[in-house]
Enzyme design. Structure first.
Site, PDB file in Angstrom:
ATOM      1  N   SER A  64       0.735  -1.169   0.112  1.00 43.23           N
ATOM      2  CA  SER A  64      -0.040  -0.097   0.125  1.00 43.23           C
ATOM      3  C   SER A  64       0.914   1.320  -0.007  1.00 43.23           C
ATOM      4  CB  SER A  64      -0.950   0.001   1.103  1.00 43.23           C
ATOM      5  OG  SER A  64      -1.984  -0.929   1.101  1.00 43.23           O
ATOM      6  N   LYS A  67       0.088   3.503  -2.834  1.00 44.15           N
ATOM      7  CA  LYS A  67      -1.091   4.141  -3.083  1.00 44.15           C
ATOM      8  C   LYS A  67      -0.855   5.666  -3.418  1.00 44.15           C
ATOM      9  CE  LYS A  67      -3.757   0.883  -1.013  1.00 44.15           C
ATOM     10  NZ  LYS A  67      -4.500   0.357   0.251  1.00 44.15           N
ATOM     11  N   TYR A 189      -3.717  -3.384  -9.965  1.00 43.25           N
ATOM     12  CA  TYR A 189      -3.655  -2.933  -8.672  1.00 43.25           C
ATOM     13  C   TYR A 189      -2.731  -4.205  -8.000  1.00 43.25           C
ATOM     14  CZ  TYR A 189      -4.668  -2.781  -3.579  1.00 43.25           C
ATOM     15  OH  TYR A 189      -4.512  -2.788  -2.367  1.00 43.25           O
ATOM     16  N   TYR A 241      -4.624   4.494   7.729  1.00 46.75           N
ATOM     17  CA  TYR A 241      -5.777   3.757   7.898  1.00 46.75           C
ATOM     18  C   TYR A 241      -6.361   4.361   9.258  1.00 46.75           C
ATOM     19  CZ  TYR A 241      -3.313   0.857   4.733  1.00 46.75           C
ATOM     20  OH  TYR A 241      -2.768   0.232   3.703  1.00 46.75           O
ATOM     21  N   VAL A 259       1.639  -3.525   3.998  1.00 39.32           N
ATOM     22  CA  VAL A 259       1.792  -4.919   4.756  1.00 39.32           C
ATOM     23  C   VAL A 259       2.896  -5.446   4.557  1.00 39.32           C
ATOM     24  CG1 VAL A 259      -0.726  -5.172   5.317  1.00 39.32           C
ATOM     25  CG2 VAL A 259       0.235  -5.972   2.944  1.00 39.32           C
TER      26      VAL A 259
HETATM   27  N1  GLN Z   1      -1.727  -6.017  -1.713  1.00 33.37           N
HETATM   28  C1  GLN Z   1      -2.342  -5.460  -0.390  1.00 33.37           C
HETATM   29  C2  GLN Z   1      -4.195  -5.602  -0.428  1.00 33.37           C
HETATM   30  O1  GLN Z   1      -4.597  -5.393  -1.233  1.00 33.37           O
HETATM   31  C3  GLN Z   1      -2.052  -3.967   0.236  1.00 33.37           C
HETATM   32  C4  GLN Z   1      -2.545  -3.838   1.595  1.00 33.37           C
HETATM   33  C5  GLN Z   1      -1.678  -2.956   2.172  1.00 33.37           C
HETATM   34  O2  GLN Z   1      -0.618  -2.897   2.250  1.00 33.37           O
HETATM   35  N2  GLN Z   1      -2.145  -2.615   3.336  1.00 33.37           N
HETATM   36  O3  GLN Z   1      -4.360  -6.417   0.371  1.00 33.37           O
END
Ligand code: GLN
Length: 319
Positions: A64, A67, A189, A241, A259
């Site tokens: 993420s 993003k 994505y 988040y 993550v």
């Molecule tokens: N690729 C992960 C997902 O879509 C990214 C989520 C994250 O890094 N919080 O679940």
């Protein structure tokens, strides 16, 4: 003489090195195969310097943390008005992967949660079609100052297990926020999330945002200046988040976590800062990352509302 950056980085690394709390994310099975105790910290300045400690040259998937960079790119290519019509700007207070839209508008709450990021991937898919991934990859690479490539194993693992993200994609298609082929957009994505980076890369990408879109090391203009401002604001309010409010108080730096264990922060006009530690908490945020960021922010006076932060207009006019 040791710079204050080196000193603070080493101190934070030493203090948190032995913390074994949390575990690498395993809902994408391949992510659980990383060496869990890796720990790297890096700061890249807008003058092109790098200060780093620990495992800052080890690669991991960006997840993420991609993003905000892809959002910044989409703002430039599609225009702010088009983007705002599809994705909101409010913190959701929900988990990153929640299958939920703003009930008042039927849009994702913001571009930092999965629903928002999948929508942004959809906008790029609409603009660039089959070339959308190349466009993303090229721009994120330019921000880092070196070519970034996909981790094929993590990508495949997410393709095999990413049904929740597909559900989000279909929900978005159902309400008309996503146009085009849902599978292709979600695949785009997944690729975006599977790019491999190091903590050094993230710090340099952060420095590119801090330097109003120009990579300080290569001199290349990577992002549009107005898009950078919008992106940093969204990172500040939504980047961590449902921990974003706590983060704003304890760290006070626009930031984004992933993550894979990476976190990037941006101190406007000064530096990019990053941490890599794969053990995450239940919200998907790197545990040693959170601790190191709070400490470094404090130690180096990086908080946006720190008493030592004089503000550009006042500083230039009166001091
Ligand atoms: N690729 C992960 C997902 O879509 C990214 C989520 C994250 O890094 N919080 O679940």
């Amino acid at each position: 003489m040791t710079s204050p950056f080196d000193f603070a980085l080493r101190a934070a690394h030493t203090r948190h090195r032995s913390d074994r709390a949390g575990a690498p994310a395993d809902y994408i099975p391949e992510l659980a195969n990383v060496a869990p105790d890796q720990f790297g910290l890096a700061i890249a300045t807008t003058t092109g310097e790098l200060y780093a400690v620990g495992d800052y040259t080890q690669t991991f998937t960006i997840q993420s943390v991609s993003k905000p960079f892809v959002y910044c790119l989409a703002l430039e290519l599609a225009g702010e008005e088009t983007i705002l019509a599809r994705v909101g700007l409010e913190p959701s207070g929900d988990a990153f992967n929640s299958v939920v839209l703003d009930p008042a508008t039927n849009r994702p709450f913001n571009p930092m949660v999965n629903a928002g990021a999948i929508t942004i991937a959809g906008v790029l898919h609409q603009i660039a079609g089959a070339k959308a991934f190349d466009t993303m990859q090229a721009r994120l690479s330019a921000a880092a100052g070196r070519p970034l490539v996909i981790d094929e194993a993590v990508y495949r693992s997410e393709v095999e297990t990413g049904h929740r993200n597909r559900a989000i994609g279909h929900l978005l298609k159902n309400v008309g926020v996503l146009r085009g082929n849902v599978d292709e957009i979600v695949d785009l994505y997944f690729r975006q999330c599977s790019l491999r980076v190091t903590a050094e890369d993230l710090a340099r990408m952060g420095a590119t945002l801090a330097n109003v879109g120009e990579n300080p090391q290569t001199g290349e203009t990577v992002f549009d200046i107005a898009a950078v401002r919008n992106t940093l604001a969204v990172m500040f309010t939504c980047g961590m988040y449902d921990h974003s409010g706590n983060w704003a108080v304890s760290v006070g730096i626009p930031a984004k976590s992933g993550v894979g264990g990476g976190v990037v922060g941006v101190v406007n006009r000064q530096l990019g800062i990053s941490t890599f530690s794969p053990r995450v908490d239940e919200k998907g945020n790197s545990i040693r990352g959170l601790a190191a960021f709070a400490e470094l922010s404090d130690e180096l006076g990086l908080h946006a509302f720190d008493a030592s932060n004089l503000g550009s207009a006042i500083a230039h006019t009166y001091l």
